[in-house]
Design an enzyme around this catalytic site. Sequence first.
Site, PDB file in Angstrom:
ATOM      1  CE1 TYR A   1      -3.380  -2.817   0.777  1.00 31.68           C
ATOM      2  CE2 TYR A   1      -4.608  -0.800   1.164  1.00 31.68           C
ATOM      3  CZ  TYR A   1      -4.589  -2.158   0.923  1.00 31.68           C
ATOM      4  OH  TYR A   1      -5.769  -2.839   0.840  1.00 31.68           O
TER       5      TYR A   1
ATOM      6  CG  ASP B   1      -1.666 -20.793  -1.022  1.00 32.69           C
ATOM      7  OD1 ASP B   1      -1.145 -20.810   0.120  1.00 32.69           O
ATOM      8  OD2 ASP B   1      -1.164 -21.381  -1.998  1.00 32.69           O
TER       9      ASP B   1
ATOM     10  CG  ASP C   1      -7.950  -5.107   1.743  1.00 27.75           C
ATOM     11  OD1 ASP C   1      -8.902  -4.624   2.385  1.00 27.75           O
ATOM     12  OD2 ASP C   1      -7.892  -5.119   0.499  1.00 27.75           O
TER      13      ASP C   1
END
Length: 361
Positions: A142, A224, A248
Amino acid sequence: MKQAQIVVVAGDGIGPEVTREARRVLEAVAPQHGIALHFEEHLIGGASIDAHGTPLRDEVVERARKSQAVLLGAVGGTKWDAMPVATRPERGLLRIRKELGLFANLRPASVFPALAQASTLRPEVVTGIDMLVVRELTGGLYFGEPRGMAVVNGLREARNTMVYDESEIARIARVAFEAARGRRKHVTHVHKANVLETSQLWVQVVDEIAAAFPDVTVVHQLVDSCAMLLVRDPRRFDVIVTENLFGDILSDEAAQITGSLGMLPSASLGAGGIGLYEPVHGSAPDIAGKDVANPLAAILSAAMLFEHSFAAIAAAKQIRDAVTAVLDAGHRTADLLSPGERREAIGCRAMGDLVVAKLGA
Ligand code: IPM
Ligand code: MG
């Protein structure tokens, strides 16, 4: 009476309507616990772009710095979707997090018993879910440099940088381990260390911090596989700690399995002592202004505000109990109805009224 300054930045879409209900809840509860709240409202996101040409003005950052807590709604909307990332509404949110040093984002996801039927997973899978996602909030992709778009050898190219130093990892890991101590004493660190050097550093530093918390167990889980386990066996998770982008993504997943994204609150904390409280859901422009949004995530964020900014645990519990009672009584906003359910949905304001009524102000 303890005096406290609260900056309200309601933002865009359904932000203003859900924040209004959260503010009413704060106003109802604070005096019962010896706290006098003083509110000031400012613009953020698209609303600020439209009024001032920037998603967050310096004055608002300064007012937030002088406050004890910031209550935020949501930012963004279709109107500003074509804008470059550097100037769009979301930049306002990222900037206020960064400027206030709010590196620790706490996103608790648990199931209200009355809502176990509302999840898209089977009730026996979701009953009893109680996890806390601790998301790193001021680093990673970010904010990493270099970033941007360019034309290189006639081809458009875009770049973002995932970078963490060990101090950024250590401080968020400490938050996660401390939180686990007050819970079931289990931390899951989520990473992609089979591919990413940043994740390899996270594994090392998380293990170093873990050594100071011998009473807390820790496992390292690939991101994952964590995404898969969240839908297969969500009850195994207690505290999840992870970097910004993984957090997020996984916090939306954690929210959805509990029934609705409309229920999840969050607190963003840092070393500076100011807390920022916001629902995890977005601005939902499709339903904005129609009085159908679910204000409970914003209201539960108000509970987190009392807990983390004022150590007013009883006030926070009073709000959560009121929400539980309203849900137990069968009241639902549209997002909480299961498909085919015959009961009638109530609106945002009506849900706020019911919670406020339970608070006995
Ligand atoms: C969130 C949101 C924000 C984020 C967006 C609106 C920038 O998705 O708080 O989870 O990615 O952090
Ligand atoms: Mg998100």
